[in-house]
Design a protein around this motif. Structure first.
Motif, short mmCIF file in Angstrom:
data_model
loop_
_atom_site.label_atom_id
_atom_site.label_comp_id
_atom_site.label_asym_id
_atom_site.label_seq_id
_atom_site.Cartn_x
_atom_site.Cartn_y
_atom_site.Cartn_z
N GLN A 1 0.80 -1.30 -0.12
CA GLN A 1 0.19 -0.02 -0.17
C GLN A 1 0.99 1.32 -0.01
N TYR A 2 0.52 2.24 -0.88
CA TYR A 2 1.24 3.57 -0.78
C TYR A 2 0.66 4.37 0.55
N THR A 3 1.73 4.48 1.57
CA THR A 3 1.15 5.31 2.77
C THR A 3 1.69 6.48 2.99
N GLY A 4 2.43 7.20 2.03
CA GLY A 4 2.76 8.51 1.92
C GLY A 4 3.99 8.71 1.23
N TRP A 5 4.55 9.93 1.53
CA TRP A 5 5.81 10.48 0.78
C TRP A 5 6.81 9.66 0.76
N MET A 6 6.99 8.61 2.02
CA MET A 6 8.30 7.82 2.02
C MET A 6 7.91 6.65 1.16
N GLY A 7 6.65 6.28 0.29
CA GLY A 7 6.56 5.25 -0.25
C GLY A 7 5.49 4.09 0.20
N ASN A 8 5.97 2.86 -0.32
CA ASN A 8 5.00 1.72 0.22
C ASN A 8 5.35 1.16 1.37
N THR A 9 4.35 0.42 1.91
CA THR A 9 4.35 -0.33 2.97
C THR A 9 3.97 -1.82 2.81
N VAL A 10 4.79 -2.82 3.19
CA VAL A 10 4.38 -4.23 3.04
C VAL A 10 3.43 -4.69 3.99
N CYS A 11 2.12 -4.89 3.40
CA CYS A 11 0.89 -5.02 4.35
C CYS A 11 0.66 -6.41 4.55
N GLY A 12 1.25 -7.42 3.68
CA GLY A 12 0.99 -8.86 3.51
C GLY A 12 1.97 -9.50 2.60
N VAL A 13 2.18 -10.75 2.95
CA VAL A 13 2.66 -11.74 1.97
C VAL A 13 2.06 -13.05 2.03
N GLY A 14 2.32 -13.53 0.92
CA GLY A 14 1.55 -14.96 0.53
C GLY A 14 2.56 -15.79 -0.20
N PHE A 15 2.44 -17.08 0.12
CA PHE A 15 3.21 -18.06 -0.38
C PHE A 15 2.27 -19.32 -0.64
N SER A 16 2.48 -19.85 -2.09
CA SER A 16 1.56 -20.78 -2.45
C SER A 16 2.02 -21.32 -3.91
N LYS A 17 1.57 -22.58 -4.14
CA LYS A 17 2.00 -23.17 -5.31
C LYS A 17 1.04 -22.28 -6.51
N GLY A 18 1.70 -21.78 -7.49
CA GLY A 18 0.98 -21.32 -8.58
C GLY A 18 0.43 -19.86 -8.27
N ASN A 19 0.72 -19.30 -7.23
CA ASN A 19 0.17 -18.28 -6.48
C ASN A 19 -1.36 -18.39 -6.32
N SER A 20 -1.73 -19.54 -5.96
CA SER A 20 -3.31 -19.79 -5.66
C SER A 20 -3.70 -19.08 -4.59
N VAL A 21 -2.87 -18.58 -3.62
CA VAL A 21 -3.44 -17.66 -2.40
C VAL A 21 -4.16 -16.70 -2.72
N ALA A 22 -3.98 -16.07 -4.09
CA ALA A 22 -4.82 -15.03 -4.66
C ALA A 22 -6.28 -15.47 -4.61
N GLU A 23 -6.65 -16.72 -4.73
CA GLU A 23 -7.95 -17.29 -4.86
C GLU A 23 -8.70 -17.41 -3.31
N HIS A 24 -7.82 -17.06 -2.11
CA HIS A 24 -8.12 -17.32 -0.89
C HIS A 24 -7.93 -16.12 -0.23
N ILE A 25 -8.02 -15.05 -0.42
CA ILE A 25 -7.94 -13.75 0.25
C ILE A 25 -9.28 -12.99 0.25
N GLU A 26 -9.62 -12.66 1.27
CA GLU A 26 -10.84 -11.68 1.64
C GLU A 26 -10.51 -10.60 2.34
N PHE A 27 -11.31 -9.48 2.15
CA PHE A 27 -11.09 -8.29 3.08
C PHE A 27 -12.55 -8.25 3.77
N ASN A 28 -12.44 -8.22 5.22
CA ASN A 28 -13.75 -8.31 6.11
C ASN A 28 -14.19 -6.86 6.31
N PHE A 29 -14.81 -5.98 5.85
CA PHE A 29 -15.35 -4.59 5.88
C PHE A 29 -16.01 -4.72 7.22
#
Length: 320
Positions: free
Chosen positions: A91-119
């Motif tokens: 995420q871009y958090t200000g003039w110093m640049g971006n922050t690492v919010c999270g990291v995933g590791f999975s075969k074939g980047n399948s983790v992207a199919e299993h992420i959700e935001f709980n508003f």
């Protein structure tokens, strides 16, 4: 980047003075997952501290010009883009640049199919200062996403399935102030080899920089947008709990105090440079370029680095 409680910052700075467990020394010849091209090299190490396998995964990064020093963010983004198992939430958090919010590791980047935001849980979180419906002008917030928030976040997750990078849409560039809601971007389902951590208040990704020997790593005083790489440098990330893991017991040991684990160079068997089987004479010796393509004869090969696989042994050679 948003300032944390002073005692948390001081604790991390003090930890950097004595957390020097000799857990690994990077063997550059064993790195199988690379992004970029060139003679300069750096490595990225990621350790989840999630109660799963005690491994620190490693990727390599190359660039050509020693006078042009890429940032830690450049390396992370390049590896996430080019490799099939690393997933970056940023995420871009200000003039110093971006922050690492999270990291995933999975075969074939399948983790992207299993992420959700709980508003719903994010709106109930008293730690979050961002206001989705009435701008918090005291912190520089200039506008609000309102009830469009879930759709914006779902769209960002969908886009990440092809890019391997989840760009947090509620950022300082669009709203004047970033929404630090990372604890509410959660994984659901997936197999046991899939790993994911995102957080800010309950835990966060601590950033360590140094050389090939883990004893040289120290807590970074810069974010990864400001960090400049040098040939042979290592950027290492550990997930560090602050108030304990969500939904689990906490023994009082933060991720920052966990020693570095042994390096996993291989990751999944069918990612990185493909290696032939070793149970046949047909595969007694094979030669590969760093991109995984096969070379038939070294006597006619162009100058450069090559990987030679003989039985169960793997080595790199340089042809000038």
């Amino acid at each position: 980047m948003k300032i944390r409680k002073i005692n948390q910052v001081m604790a991390c700075l003090l930890l950097s003075a004595y957390l020097t467990a000799d857990a690994f020394v990077v063997n550059w010849d064993k790195i199988r997952h690379w992004a970029g091209k060139g003679t300069q090299k750096a490595a990225l190490v990621v350790q989840f501290n999630d109660g799963g396998e005690e491994k620190a995964y490693i990727w390599g990064y190359r660039w050509e010009d020693p006078e042009v020093r890429p940032s830690g963010e450049d390396m992370f983004r390049a590896i996430a883009t080019e490799c099939d198992d690393l997933y970056l939430f940023t995420q871009y958090t200000g003039w110093m640049g971006n922050t690492v919010c999270g990291v995933g590791f999975s075969k074939g980047n399948s983790v992207a199919e299993h992420i959700e935001f709980n508003f719903e849980t994010a709106m109930e979180d008293p730690c979050i200062s961002f206001n989705w419906f009435s701008a918090n002008e005291m912190l520089g917030q200039t506008s609000t996403p309102g009830w469009d928030t879930p759709e914006l976040c779902e769209r960002a997750i969908e886009d990440s399935k092809s890019t391997h990078i989840l760009e947090h849409p509620i950022d300082a560039r669009n709203y004047g102030y970033a929404c630090y809601d990372y604890d509410h971007w959660q994984r659901y389902g997936g197999d046991s080899s899939m790993r994911w951590h995102a957080g800010w208040y309950k835990g966060y990704w601590s950033y360590w920089v140094g050389g090939a020997d883990s004893e040289s790593l120290s807590y970074s005083g810069l974010g990864y947008s400001s960090r400049r790489l040098a040939d042979g440098s290592v950027d290492a990330w550990k997930y560090s709990f602050l108030d304990g893991p969500v939904g689990g017991d906490f023994d009082g040991v933060s991720g920052a105090t966990v020693a570095w684990h042994d390096l996993d160079y291989v990751h999944f068997d069918d990612t990185g440079i493909s290696l032939p089987g070793n149970d046949s004479a047909e595969y007694s010796r094979h030669i590969y370029r760093p991109d995984g393509s096969m070379v038939r004869d070294l006597s006619t090969a162009a100058p450069g680095m090559y990987i030679v696989v003989e039985g169960k042994e793997t080595k790199k050679i340089m042809i000038h």
